[in-house]
Design a protein around this motif. Sequence first.
Motif, PDB file in Angstrom:
ATOM      1  N   LEU A   1      65.507 -20.027  15.046  1.00 37.72           N
ATOM      2  CA  LEU A   1      65.861 -21.424  15.299  1.00 37.72           C
ATOM      3  C   LEU A   1      64.616 -22.305  15.305  1.00 37.72           C
ATOM      4  O   LEU A   1      64.593 -23.376  14.683  1.00 37.72           O
ATOM      5  CB  LEU A   1      66.597 -21.538  16.639  1.00 37.72           C
ATOM      6  CG  LEU A   1      67.010 -22.945  17.065  1.00 37.72           C
ATOM      7  CD1 LEU A   1      68.010 -23.543  16.087  1.00 37.72           C
ATOM      8  CD2 LEU A   1      67.603 -22.926  18.480  1.00 37.72           C
ATOM      9  N   ALA A   2      63.554 -21.856  15.988  1.00 38.52           N
ATOM     10  CA  ALA A   2      62.318 -22.638  16.054  1.00 38.52           C
ATOM     11  C   ALA A   2      61.737 -22.875  14.660  1.00 38.52           C
ATOM     12  O   ALA A   2      61.250 -23.982  14.355  1.00 38.52           O
ATOM     13  CB  ALA A   2      61.293 -21.918  16.933  1.00 38.52           C
ATOM     14  N   LYS A   3      61.820 -21.862  13.812  1.00 39.56           N
ATOM     15  CA  LYS A   3      61.271 -22.004  12.458  1.00 39.56           C
ATOM     16  C   LYS A   3      62.074 -22.974  11.615  1.00 39.56           C
ATOM     17  O   LYS A   3      61.517 -23.696  10.775  1.00 39.56           O
ATOM     18  CB  LYS A   3      61.198 -20.626  11.787  1.00 39.56           C
ATOM     19  CG  LYS A   3      60.098 -19.749  12.373  1.00 39.56           C
ATOM     20  CD  LYS A   3      60.035 -18.388  11.704  1.00 39.56           C
ATOM     21  CE  LYS A   3      58.847 -17.581  12.241  1.00 39.56           C
ATOM     22  NZ  LYS A   3      58.805 -16.216  11.685  1.00 39.56           N
ATOM     23  N   VAL A   4      63.381 -23.010  11.842  1.00 40.53           N
ATOM     24  CA  VAL A   4      64.237 -23.915  11.063  1.00 40.53           C
ATOM     25  C   VAL A   4      64.070 -25.365  11.515  1.00 40.53           C
ATOM     26  O   VAL A   4      64.001 -26.280  10.700  1.00 40.53           O
ATOM     27  CB  VAL A   4      65.717 -23.486  11.161  1.00 40.53           C
ATOM     28  CG1 VAL A   4      66.636 -24.547  10.554  1.00 40.53           C
ATOM     29  CG2 VAL A   4      65.938 -22.160  10.454  1.00 40.53           C
TER      30      VAL A   4
ATOM     31  N   ALA B   1      74.739 -22.309  13.810  1.00 43.90           N
ATOM     32  CA  ALA B   1      75.477 -23.425  14.408  1.00 43.90           C
ATOM     33  C   ALA B   1      74.542 -24.316  15.228  1.00 43.90           C
ATOM     34  O   ALA B   1      74.645 -25.551  15.189  1.00 43.90           O
ATOM     35  CB  ALA B   1      76.616 -22.896  15.284  1.00 43.90           C
ATOM     36  N   HIS B   2      73.626 -23.696  15.977  1.00 45.08           N
ATOM     37  CA  HIS B   2      72.683 -24.474  16.782  1.00 45.08           C
ATOM     38  C   HIS B   2      71.698 -25.235  15.887  1.00 45.08           C
ATOM     39  O   HIS B   2      71.363 -26.391  16.188  1.00 45.08           O
ATOM     40  CB  HIS B   2      71.938 -23.571  17.763  1.00 45.08           C
ATOM     41  CG  HIS B   2      72.734 -23.228  18.984  1.00 45.08           C
ATOM     42  ND1 HIS B   2      73.790 -22.345  18.956  1.00 45.08           N
ATOM     43  CD2 HIS B   2      72.647 -23.665  20.269  1.00 45.08           C
ATOM     44  CE1 HIS B   2      74.311 -22.253  20.174  1.00 45.08           C
ATOM     45  NE2 HIS B   2      73.635 -23.034  20.984  1.00 45.08           N
TER      46      HIS B   2
ATOM     47  N   ASP C   1      59.223 -32.441  22.547  1.00 47.36           N
ATOM     48  CA  ASP C   1      58.208 -31.493  23.035  1.00 47.36           C
ATOM     49  C   ASP C   1      58.733 -30.067  23.115  1.00 47.36           C
ATOM     50  O   ASP C   1      57.995 -29.114  22.859  1.00 47.36           O
ATOM     51  CB  ASP C   1      57.716 -31.922  24.422  1.00 47.36           C
ATOM     52  CG  ASP C   1      57.014 -33.266  24.391  1.00 47.36           C
ATOM     53  OD1 ASP C   1      56.040 -33.400  23.620  1.00 47.36           O
ATOM     54  OD2 ASP C   1      57.436 -34.176  25.127  1.00 47.36           O
ATOM     55  N   ILE C   2      59.989 -29.917  23.517  1.00 49.01           N
ATOM     56  CA  ILE C   2      60.536 -28.572  23.731  1.00 49.01           C
ATOM     57  C   ILE C   2      62.053 -28.612  23.579  1.00 49.01           C
ATOM     58  O   ILE C   2      62.687 -29.622  23.906  1.00 49.01           O
ATOM     59  CB  ILE C   2      60.154 -28.030  25.153  1.00 49.01           C
ATOM     60  CG1 ILE C   2      60.525 -26.550  25.328  1.00 49.01           C
ATOM     61  CG2 ILE C   2      60.747 -28.889  26.247  1.00 49.01           C
ATOM     62  CD1 ILE C   2      59.681 -25.584  24.550  1.00 49.01           C
ATOM     63  N   VAL C   3      62.608 -27.519  23.068  1.00 52.93           N
ATOM     64  CA  VAL C   3      64.062 -27.348  23.005  1.00 52.93           C
ATOM     65  C   VAL C   3      64.454 -26.249  23.980  1.00 52.93           C
ATOM     66  O   VAL C   3      63.831 -25.180  24.004  1.00 52.93           O
ATOM     67  CB  VAL C   3      64.514 -26.970  21.572  1.00 52.93           C
ATOM     68  CG1 VAL C   3      65.972 -26.508  21.557  1.00 52.93           C
ATOM     69  CG2 VAL C   3      64.330 -28.154  20.632  1.00 52.93           C
ATOM     70  N   GLY C   4      65.445 -26.516  24.808  1.00 49.92           N
ATOM     71  CA  GLY C   4      65.986 -25.502  25.708  1.00 49.92           C
ATOM     72  C   GLY C   4      67.240 -24.905  25.086  1.00 49.92           C
ATOM     73  O   GLY C   4      68.244 -25.591  24.914  1.00 49.92           O
ATOM     74  N   PHE C   5      67.174 -23.628  24.731  1.00 49.95           N
ATOM     75  CA  PHE C   5      68.237 -22.946  23.967  1.00 49.95           C
ATOM     76  C   PHE C   5      68.845 -21.860  24.838  1.00 49.95           C
ATOM     77  O   PHE C   5      68.227 -20.825  25.071  1.00 49.95           O
ATOM     78  CB  PHE C   5      67.597 -22.356  22.698  1.00 49.95           C
ATOM     79  CG  PHE C   5      68.489 -21.505  21.846  1.00 49.95           C
ATOM     80  CD1 PHE C   5      69.810 -21.836  21.596  1.00 49.95           C
ATOM     81  CD2 PHE C   5      67.980 -20.349  21.243  1.00 49.95           C
ATOM     82  CE1 PHE C   5      70.618 -21.041  20.787  1.00 49.95           C
ATOM     83  CE2 PHE C   5      68.774 -19.554  20.426  1.00 49.95           C
ATOM     84  CZ  PHE C   5      70.099 -19.904  20.208  1.00 49.95           C
TER      85      PHE C   5
END
Length: 367
Positions: A125-128, A78-79, A98-102
């Motif tokens: 998530l980072a890989k997708v 979903a994310h 630059d960065i995602v806050g999850f």
Amino acid sequence: MMLTALGLMSGTSLDGVDVALIETDGRRIKAFGPSGYRPYTEGERSLLRQALTEAVHLSRRDARPGILRQAEQTVTTAHAEAVASFTAQHRISAQDIDIVGFHGQTVLHRPERRLTVQIGDALALAKVIHIPVMHDFRAADVEAGGQGAPFVPVYHRALVQSLNREGPIVVVNIGGVSNITYIDGTDTLIACDTGPGNALLDDFMFRQMHQPFDTAGKFAALGRPDEAWIAQALKLPFFALPPPKSLDRNDFASLKLGAVTPADGAATLTAFTAAAIARVVPLLPKRPKSWIICGGGASNLTMLRMLRERLAPATVEPAEALGWAADAIEAQAFGFLAARGMKGLPLSYPATTGVPIPMTGGIIARP
């Protein structure tokens, strides 16, 4: 150095994934970007409700028995879909962020056992999405003996500093759980959960009316609150505890209304949330002059009316009235926290979570 951070938040109300872009150095906000929303489907919401029930038995934060593994995959997907849709809609490339806050989806919060569990696979998530992802914001705080919540106060402070308004000011976030940030100048920052937010009301509406929530507080407006029930509920020990303190979404699930009409039940639970917020006033250093309401509860007109009645003569206004994107504030906050985490700045303080010293946090998963 300013960073472009994308914040993701899925709150305890289980409504969906909020997305927001923010430009910040982790201290001040240079610019707000667009925001977005990816609702959970009814099937996903049902799965997450099952996960909440099963998570009660967890003793390790990395364990994913039974339905929890499937729920984690669902949250991650979903994310990822929320990010893909958002970046496509606004024509933003992965290289621009630059960065995602999850934050992930909280399924258990038991700080007294030094245990807080947010599901969501940050590495997947980072890989997708092909962007570094900061996650696990609360773990270091809880391991150090803090409450691990609320975590948005440092962002509330950054927002309030731009208002040029006399304090004390309280920012209230009404999600599944309600929490407050008390701000008085640059030195005083106090925070705590105050009690139920929308969780009890949403669960009641789902059981009684098969609706996910009470839209704009329309049902509550038709009913009459049971003040005796509210007064009894407020006798629970939690409400007398001084800040900092925190809650799990299900801490008040055992409270039963009995045989009531849907309107009276909605009115009682809405009033309970408002009364629980007002109950914190005697526990604060000074009586607040103004209250700013954000989160899902800011859209509930009956909730706002009840808060004005219980918090008078202080002003009570929704965050939108100040030009803040009320629905995006928590997502913006986790973008802001990701930027702070990258720079090693504190995310929580003794007066916000009860942690012994100011603590940074977060772990970066790289694509």
